[in-house]
Design a protein around this motif. Structure first.
Motif, PDB file in Angstrom:
ATOM      1  N   ASP A 675       0.832  -1.215   0.000  1.00  0.00           N
ATOM      2  CA  ASP A 675       0.000   0.000   0.000  1.00  0.00           C
ATOM      3  C   ASP A 675       0.860   1.255   0.000  1.00  0.00           C
ATOM      4  OD1 ASP A 675      -2.223  -1.584  -0.007  1.00  0.00           O
ATOM      5  OD2 ASP A 675      -2.561  -1.464   2.169  1.00  0.00           O
ATOM      6  N   GLU A 676       1.996   1.193   0.702  1.00  0.00           N
ATOM      7  CA  GLU A 676       2.879   2.362   0.783  1.00  0.00           C
ATOM      8  C   GLU A 676       3.414   2.743  -0.602  1.00  0.00           C
ATOM      9  OE1 GLU A 676       7.054   3.549   3.068  1.00  0.00           O
ATOM     10  OE2 GLU A 676       5.848   1.836   3.748  1.00  0.00           O
ATOM     11  N   HIS A 677       3.546   1.758  -1.495  1.00  0.00           N
ATOM     12  CA  HIS A 677       4.081   2.020  -2.836  1.00  0.00           C
ATOM     13  C   HIS A 677       2.987   1.941  -3.893  1.00  0.00           C
ATOM     14  CE1 HIS A 677       7.663   0.869  -0.544  1.00  0.00           C
ATOM     15  NE2 HIS A 677       8.369   1.581  -1.442  1.00  0.00           N
ATOM     16  N   ALA A 678       1.741   2.145  -3.479  1.00  0.00           N
ATOM     17  CA  ALA A 678       0.621   2.007  -4.420  1.00  0.00           C
ATOM     18  C   ALA A 678       0.724   2.989  -5.572  1.00  0.00           C
ATOM     19  CB  ALA A 678      -0.701   2.180  -3.675  1.00  0.00           C
ATOM     20  N   ALA A 679       1.118   4.241  -5.270  1.00  0.00           N
ATOM     21  CA  ALA A 679       1.189   5.251  -6.321  1.00  0.00           C
ATOM     22  C   ALA A 679       2.209   4.863  -7.390  1.00  0.00           C
ATOM     23  CB  ALA A 679       1.534   6.615  -5.712  1.00  0.00           C
ATOM     24  N   GLU A 680       3.393   4.411  -6.947  1.00  0.00           N
ATOM     25  CA  GLU A 680       4.429   4.043  -7.900  1.00  0.00           C
ATOM     26  C   GLU A 680       4.015   2.792  -8.679  1.00  0.00           C
ATOM     27  OE1 GLU A 680       9.280   3.289  -8.028  1.00  0.00           O
ATOM     28  OE2 GLU A 680       8.226   3.554  -6.102  1.00  0.00           O
ATOM     29  N   ILE A 681       3.361   1.859  -7.999  1.00  0.00           N
ATOM     30  CA  ILE A 681       2.883   0.653  -8.687  1.00  0.00           C
ATOM     31  C   ILE A 681       1.892   1.024  -9.781  1.00  0.00           C
ATOM     32  CG2 ILE A 681       1.522  -1.466  -8.380  1.00  0.00           C
ATOM     33  CD1 ILE A 681       2.761  -1.677  -5.569  1.00  0.00           C
ATOM     34  N   GLN A 682       0.985   1.968  -9.445  1.00  0.00           N
ATOM     35  CA  GLN A 682       0.005   2.412 -10.429  1.00  0.00           C
ATOM     36  C   GLN A 682       0.679   3.149 -11.569  1.00  0.00           C
ATOM     37  OE1 GLN A 682      -3.064   4.822  -8.713  1.00  0.00           O
ATOM     38  NE2 GLN A 682      -4.288   4.914 -10.604  1.00  0.00           N
ATOM     39  N   HIS A 683       1.672   3.965 -11.223  1.00  0.00           N
ATOM     40  CA  HIS A 683       2.374   4.743 -12.248  1.00  0.00           C
ATOM     41  C   HIS A 683       3.068   3.801 -13.253  1.00  0.00           C
ATOM     42  CE1 HIS A 683       4.816   7.820 -14.175  1.00  0.00           C
ATOM     43  NE2 HIS A 683       5.906   7.108 -13.867  1.00  0.00           N
ATOM     44  N   LEU A 684       3.637   2.707 -12.757  1.00  0.00           N
ATOM     45  CA  LEU A 684       4.357   1.772 -13.641  1.00  0.00           C
ATOM     46  C   LEU A 684       3.425   0.744 -14.279  1.00  0.00           C
ATOM     47  CD1 LEU A 684       7.525   1.094 -11.464  1.00  0.00           C
ATOM     48  CD2 LEU A 684       7.402   2.491 -13.537  1.00  0.00           C
ATOM     49  N   ALA A 685       2.122   0.805 -13.904  1.00  0.00           N
ATOM     50  CA  ALA A 685       1.154  -0.196 -14.403  1.00  0.00           C
ATOM     51  C   ALA A 685       1.626  -1.610 -14.079  1.00  0.00           C
ATOM     52  CB  ALA A 685       0.923  -0.021 -15.906  1.00  0.00           C
ATOM     53  N   ALA A 686       2.193  -1.767 -12.900  1.00  0.00           N
ATOM     54  CA  ALA A 686       2.736  -3.057 -12.489  1.00  0.00           C
ATOM     55  C   ALA A 686       1.633  -3.935 -11.900  1.00  0.00           C
ATOM     56  CB  ALA A 686       3.847  -2.864 -11.474  1.00  0.00           C
ATOM     57  N   THR A 687       1.829  -5.262 -12.025  1.00  0.00           N
ATOM     58  CA  THR A 687       0.917  -6.238 -11.416  1.00  0.00           C
ATOM     59  C   THR A 687       1.618  -6.863 -10.208  1.00  0.00           C
ATOM     60  OG1 THR A 687      -0.058  -6.743 -13.554  1.00  0.00           O
ATOM     61  CG2 THR A 687      -0.396  -8.351 -11.776  1.00  0.00           C
ATOM     62  N   VAL A 688       0.997  -6.738  -9.047  1.00  0.00           N
ATOM     63  CA  VAL A 688       1.589  -7.278  -7.812  1.00  0.00           C
ATOM     64  C   VAL A 688       0.648  -8.348  -7.267  1.00  0.00           C
ATOM     65  CG1 VAL A 688       2.439  -6.781  -5.509  1.00  0.00           C
ATOM     66  CG2 VAL A 688       2.748  -5.099  -7.345  1.00  0.00           C
TER      67      VAL A 688
END
Length: 810
Positions: A675-688
């Motif tokens: 959750d802490e890195h949600a913005a960066e994950i969304q920015h990179l369109a990454a799948t976690v």
């Protein structure tokens, strides 16, 4: 050949025949072959040898020619070592006494011919009879050897003697050997036949006396002339009362006609069998099965069996036939009905077949017990069968080996009982086998263990409940300084301890606990002492007697070394404490220095960055050339330096901060890091993808959170351009009882040869222009995990991503 030579040869032949007659007379009565008897036979043969030499054919005054070679060789062949050696000694003594130039040749002839006879006796099969051809070949070998012994004569003498005696020796003496050998062989064979006949008569007499069947012998009129004790017991008469009685007197009145017809049939055809009703002395009826045979024209023998009970139980027996069949098929042992003549299996149960791996059909289709018996056991088995068929034994038991169908050996106990009654023609027998392979293996293992116990370096002893030695091995004797076991068995355990109370203490402990390990000072036979470690057990033997066992090792050297090690450890621990204190002080000073330097560097960096920003804002349009670019570079360098100092401070604070160990909800902590890195994950369109089971490792919450942040940031940072980023976070409980967590990505990866390098401080594998960073993150991860008593490692393939593993205690 002159008349004197012929006379000598005839005299020699007469003496050899006299020897055969003498042996026949001495063996007329069967006597045991004692050593004295053998010596007397040897003396007799020696005397005959002297007589032969005394009536020899003298070739010259110094050389005589006689038949002692025949005598001594046949003596070795038939009478064995002791008589032959005595005869050789007497013959040699006489030949030495006779003297002459041919003495050496004569002695060689005496020794060589006797030796050939002994060796022939040893090497030939003992069961094969001596035939004419074998005796003739034996005689040729003996006398060729005799002629070879003449080489000891001077050459002219040798050729002269050889021309005179070679032809008579090779023609006459082998024939004399055949004649004497056949006479002796006939005597030996006749003696064995007489002994077998006497043994057979004794067995028959014993059988008649102890046979369970009644045996009646009558004359041609039907009057009893001989009966056995069983016959008298069967009819209630004494043996003396039955003698003189006739067949009708013991028959029931209604069976007179049938009884006399039965007797007439025996007289006419030679044998008859039937069941006849008799009357006991007290008047009670008894049914007897009568198997009668004609011994000769004047004597008839009948074997009688009481079948009254059988007749009364025939119905019950018919009803039980099915039960017997079931027992045969379901018996826990192997049971088979076998043709006694051919050895073929006629009927066999399932357990027997399972034991040797064949089916019932395979065993019943012409297979014999000889086919599956080990060749080393077959002679004894067949010998027992011959004795059974000959009536010498009624049954036998033996241990033997079968070959299983797959080739391995099966040990069994075989019990054989005939199905024919005494006097009947042998037909079949019942074989009962029990698999004893496991027992044989156990016996072999026991022998192996016994050998290992005797060769063990540890002393082993067994003591009775009364405190007496029952057994000691060789190592025990060496430890306590004894030479023989009987020396120890004559002592008490108290004599083997420096403290006499120790044996009682050991026994009391074993009675309470059953086992124990003891260290004490032992006393050797010479009074010297040594330290011993003894592992003891209490057990009971097959008669429920209490026994104490002990396995001992000399630990004198170990105790000396342990004392030295304790002293060394004490000194080493003191040195370690001192060195540790010095290192802790040095590390503290170094950390303080690093922290202070890093902290003090941030103030000038902030000033440089601030002035650079002012220059950009106020003088951006008035800077000549590349001035704006240079200011941008200055600001980026100061910001990078600030990040480096921050990471360095974080690395230094790891050791300064107190470590807290708590049970951490790992799935929740992972979810918080994502959750802490949600913005960066969304920015990179990454799948976690997160699949972490409920695990509660014991770790430092802040330290583990920082580890997860750094590893997740690495996975996000080192992605491949134009490739959708996929990150997997998983976990499981290991078989070692620890928690394992992994973070897997499909980023750029790295070569495994750099595995250890990436966890070192300030180490980078990529350029800062491509992937920004300080090169301290993974160093912080490793340091934090190791402080929590865990470990971290990675697996990777360049261009296919990397997986970082954490393992923490639960």
């Amino acid at each position: 050949m002159d008349s004197q030579a012929l006379l000598g040869l005839f005299n020699n032949a007469a003496l050899l025949l006299a020897l055969a007659l003498l042996i026949e007379l001495t063996r007329a009565e069967a006597q045991p072959e004692t050593r004295l008897r053998q010596m007397l036979i040897g003396v007799g043969i020696g005397v005959v040898a002297i007589a032969l030499m005394a009536n020899a054919w003298p070739l010259d005054p110094d050389f005589i020619f006689d038949a002692r070679s025949v005598l001594l060789s046949v003596s070795g062949l038939f009478f064995g070592m002791v008589p032959t050696l005595i005869a050789v000694t007497i013959s040699a003594a006489f030949r030495i006494y006779y003297g002459g130039s041919g003495m050496l040749a004569g002695l060689l002839i005496i020794s060589s011919t006797a030796s050939i006879g002994l060796l022939w006796r040893r090497w030939r099969p003992p069961t094969r009879s001596l035939g004419v051809l074998e005796l003739y070949g034996f005689g040729l070998v003996v006398h060729i050897a005799m002629l070879l012994c003449l080489w000891t004569l001077p050459s002219p003498v040798f050729w002269s003697v050889l021309q005179q005696i070679a032809l008579p020796v090779l023609l006459a003496f082998p024939l004399a050997t055949v004649l004497l050998g056949r006479l002796l062989s006939y005597q030996f064979e006749r003696r064995r036949a007489q002994e077998a006949l006497r043994a057979s008569e004794e067995k028959l007499r014993c059988y008649l006396d102890y046979a369970p069947l009644g045996v009646f012998i009558t004359d041609q009129s039907g009057r009893y002339v001989e009966v056995n004790p069983a016959a008298g017991r069967m009819l209630g008469y004494s043996e003396a009362e039955l003698l003189g009685m006739t067949i009708p007197q013991v028959l029931a009145p209604e069976a007179h006609a049938a009884g006399m017809a039965h007797f007439a049939c025996v007289r006419a055809s030679g044998s008859a069998s039937g069941e006849l009703l008799h009357r006991r002395r007290d008047g009670s009826p008894i049914w007897l099965r009568v198997d009668a045979v004609r011994l000769n024209e004047h004597r008839f023998m009948a074997f009688c069996e009481d079948v009254s009970a059988r007749r009364a139980t025939e119905a019950a027996l018919r009803a039980s036939e099915e039960n017997l069949r079931v027992i045969f098929e379901q018996a826990a042992v192997g049971v088979a009905l076998i043709d006694s003549r051919s050895g073929r299996f006629l009927r066999i149960n399932r357990h027997y077949c399972e034991m040797i791996g064949y089916t019932v059909a395979e065993m019943s289709s012409g297979c014999s017990f000889q086919d599956i018996t080990h060749p080393d056991d077959l002679p004894l088995d067949l010998g027992n069968m011959r004795r059974l068929l000959a009536g010498e034994i009624r049954e036998f038991v033996m241990e033997k080996r079968y070959f299983h169908k797959d080739g391995h050996v099966v040990w069994v106990t075989l019990s054989v009982s005939p199905t024919w009654a005494p006097g009947e023609t042998p037909c079949t027998h019942v074989a009962v086998v029990q698999d004893i392979t496991d027992r044989k293996r156990a016996e072999a293992e026991l022998r192996l263990k016994s050998a290992a116990l005797e060769s063990s370096l540890a002393g082993f002893d067994i003591v009775s409940e009364e405190g007496l030695f029952l057994y000691v091995n060789a190592a025990y004797l060496r430890l306590w300084g004894y030479e023989r076991p009987d020396e120890v068995l004559a002592t008490l355990p108290t004599e083997h301890c420096a403290d006499p109370a120790m044996p009682a203490h050991i026994m009391a402990t074993l009675q309470a606990q059953g086992e124990g390990t003891f260290e004490f000072t032992a006393r050797r036979r010479d009074g010297s002492t040594f330290d011993v470690l003894m592992a003891c057990h209490m057990l009971r033997d097959e008669r429920n007697r209490v026994l104490y066992t002990g396995s001992s090792l000399d630990i004198s050297e170990r105790r000396r070394i342990e004392a030295e090690i304790r002293n060394f450890n004490t000194e080493l621990e003191q040195r370690v404490r001192e060195r540790t204190a010095q290192l802790e002080a040095a590390n503290q000073a170094l950390e303080t220095f690093v922290y202070s330097v890093a902290h003090d560097l941030k103030a000038p960096l902030r000033g440089i960055d601030g002035y650079g920003r002012l220059l950009q804002q106020e003088c951006a349009g008035g800077l000549p050339g590349d001035g704006s670019l240079f200011i941008d570079n200055i600001r980026r360098a100061t910001q990078q330096m600030g990040l480096l100092i921050d990471d360095l401070l974080a690395y230094a604070r790891l050791d300064r901060r107190a470590l807290r160990r708590e049970l951490i909800n790992l799935p929740a902590l992972v979810a918080a890091a994502v959750d802490e890195h949600a913005a960066e994950i969304q920015h990179l369109a990454a799948t976690v993808r997160v699949e972490v089971p409920p695990l509660w490792p014991r770790a430092d919450p802040d330290g583990l959170a920082q580890v997860l942040r750094d590893l997740l940031e690495n996975a996000l940072k080192f992605h491949r351009p134009a490739v959708p980023l996929e990150i997997e976070i998983g976990g499981r409980r290991t078989v070692q009882g620890t928690a394992m967590l992994w973070i897997r990505d499909n980023g750029i990866g790295f070569e495994l040869k750099f595995h250890d390098r990436i966890f070192e401080i300030f180490q980078r594998l990529q350029r800062a222009e491509d992937y920004p960073g300080t090169g301290i993150g993974l160093a912080i991860v490793r340091k934090a995990v190791e402080r929590m008593d865990g470990r971290v490692w990675a697996e990777s393939v360049p261009g296919a991503g990397a997986t970082f593993f954490l393992e923490l205690p639960l």
